[in-house]
Design an enzyme around this catalytic site. Structure first.
Site, PDB file in Angstrom:
ATOM      1  N   ASP A 108       0.849  -1.192   0.000  1.00 20.38           N
ATOM      2  CA  ASP A 108       0.000   0.000   0.000  1.00 20.38           C
ATOM      3  C   ASP A 108       0.887   1.246   0.000  1.00 20.38           C
ATOM      4  O   ASP A 108       0.823   2.073   0.906  1.00 20.38           O
ATOM      5  CB  ASP A 108      -0.933  -0.034   1.218  1.00 20.38           C
ATOM      6  CG  ASP A 108      -1.917   1.132   1.244  1.00 20.38           C
ATOM      7  OD1 ASP A 108      -2.255   1.643   0.154  1.00 20.38           O
ATOM      8  OD2 ASP A 108      -2.327   1.544   2.345  1.00 20.38           O
ATOM      9  N   LEU A 109       1.727   1.353  -1.029  1.00 17.32           N
ATOM     10  CA  LEU A 109       2.560   2.546  -1.198  1.00 17.32           C
ATOM     11  C   LEU A 109       1.770   3.550  -2.032  1.00 17.32           C
ATOM     12  O   LEU A 109       1.429   3.273  -3.180  1.00 17.32           O
ATOM     13  CB  LEU A 109       3.879   2.199  -1.892  1.00 17.32           C
ATOM     14  CG  LEU A 109       4.788   1.199  -1.173  1.00 17.32           C
ATOM     15  CD1 LEU A 109       6.085   1.000  -1.958  1.00 17.32           C
ATOM     16  CD2 LEU A 109       5.099   1.647   0.257  1.00 17.32           C
ATOM     17  N   GLU A 110       1.482   4.703  -1.447  1.00 14.20           N
ATOM     18  CA  GLU A 110       0.642   5.700  -2.108  1.00 14.20           C
ATOM     19  C   GLU A 110       1.392   7.019  -2.261  1.00 14.20           C
ATOM     20  O   GLU A 110       2.301   7.332  -1.505  1.00 14.20           O
ATOM     21  CB  GLU A 110      -0.649   5.923  -1.301  1.00 14.20           C
ATOM     22  CG  GLU A 110      -1.470   4.643  -1.127  1.00 14.20           C
ATOM     23  CD  GLU A 110      -2.767   4.887  -0.373  1.00 14.20           C
ATOM     24  OE1 GLU A 110      -3.361   5.966  -0.520  1.00 14.20           O
ATOM     25  OE2 GLU A 110      -3.203   3.972   0.366  1.00 14.20           O
ATOM     26  N   ASN A 111       0.981   7.790  -3.273  1.00 16.09           N
ATOM     27  CA  ASN A 111       1.496   9.134  -3.519  1.00 16.09           C
ATOM     28  C   ASN A 111       2.919   9.156  -4.065  1.00 16.09           C
ATOM     29  O   ASN A 111       3.591  10.173  -3.982  1.00 16.09           O
ATOM     30  CB  ASN A 111       1.385  10.019  -2.263  1.00 16.09           C
ATOM     31  CG  ASN A 111       1.578  11.494  -2.574  1.00 16.09           C
ATOM     32  OD1 ASN A 111       1.161  11.977  -3.622  1.00 16.09           O
ATOM     33  ND2 ASN A 111       2.223  12.220  -1.677  1.00 16.09           N
TER      34      ASN A 111
END
Length: 326
Positions: A108-111
């Protein structure tokens, strides 16, 4: 236990709270993703204080797999550090999973951005190489109903990620967001378009998990910035306390509450804030809106349903959930 895959994220609480939240689901989950994996500043694996073998054992006794999610908490620098150290990080994840009787990892790596797209895919590929089947490697991806290729949405190569991941969880929420205009968090057509995008990109339906929100957002009339998050459970409590009206928007298939807090009312705490007197518009999810979204799983024959995050829902949801998801 459901025949259809059903999971939820665990992000707010400790072992006893998490066990209590899972047990309220009445056997409707077959996987949970607790907040056990974070990142050190240099991009290597950090294990959170919530990680507990007692919880893992309790879930396995219930026939529920435990797949921690790895989060950078929207920190672009941290996400890029992780991708720069992806070979080391993949090995650390694989080793910890093997040594602690865990069942895989949800990324869940975001941005991060389109500039990180190939590195992101390669990280998932390396995880799949290091983590043996049947343990899970899955990826939470931004909903992309508009087909954006730049910025955050551009970091996810749906087709390539699906080659290595057991499934992609589409985070089909935040259609409306903090600082934006009021509206549904996950309107029905918006969610359906997000599914269409994944299918159009060649992701097989059996590799798509539809992520739904267990929260809403509120806007105070006259306040410059709105769209602050609030759990579905808390919305129901506030409506019970202050009254107001709930209108079900037939287009969005989402409820919208209008509620006024008067000057003499008992204060209303919400997630560390107190709602001051005034009129509020709250878009959230109830059993009717969730049932509508679960019908999309059946319509498109998707692998299953995920949710963010457990404990924020009205527990009455679980009474009919098995029937709706099937």
């Amino acid at each position: 236990m459901n025949d259809v895959f059903s999971m939820s994220y665990l992000s707010f609480g400790n072992t006893s709270k998490y066990i209590e939240q899972v047990d309220k689901t009445k056997g409707n989950l077959n996987m949970v993703a607790p907040n056990y994996f974070e990142l050190k500043p240099q991009g290597t694996l950090k294990i959170t204080s919530q990680c507990d073998p007692v919880f893992i054992r309790h879930m396995h006794e219930r026939g529920i797999t435990v797949v921690p999610f790895l989060s950078n908490h929207w920190d672009r620098g941290l996400g890029r550090a992780a991708l720069a150290e992806r070979t080391l990080l993949a090995g650390q994840c694989a080793d910890f999973i093997a040594m602690n009787d865990l069942d895989g990892v949800n990324i869940d790596l975001e941005n991060v951005t389109d500039a990180d797209r190939e590195a992101y895919t390669d990280f998932v590929r390396q995880l799949r190489e290091r983590i043996p089947a049947p343990k899970e490697v899955s990826v939470a991806v931004a909903a992309n109903p508009n087909g954006w290729t730049k910025g955050w949405h551009g970091s996810y190569d749906y087709a390539e990620l699906a080659k290595y991941a057991d499934y992609l969880l589409i985070m089909a929420y935040d259609e409306s967001y903090t600082g934006g205009p009021e509206g549904p968090v996950a309107g029905y057509r918006w969610v359906e378009r997000a599914i269409h995008y994944a299918l159009m990109k060649g992701v097989p339906p059996e590799k798509i998990v539809l992520g739904i929100p267990f929260y809403g957002r509120y806007w105070k009339i006259g306040q410059a910035v709105g769209g602050i998050g609030i759990s579905n459970k808390r919305v129901d409590e506030l409506i019970g306390q202050y009254g107001g009206t709930v209108i079900f928007d037939d287009t969005a298939k989402s409820p919208r509450a209008v509620m006024t807090i008067s000057g003499g009312s008992i204060p209303a705490p919400v997630a560390g804030k107190v709602l001051t007197p005034g009129t509020y518009h709250i878009w959230y999810e109830n059993n009717d809106s969730i049932r509508a979204k679960l019908s999309l799983r059946r319509q498109y024959n998707l692998k299953g349903i995920g949710s963010w995050s457990l404990g924020q829902e009205n527990p009455s949801l679980w009474q009919s959930y098995r029937f709706w998801i099937q």
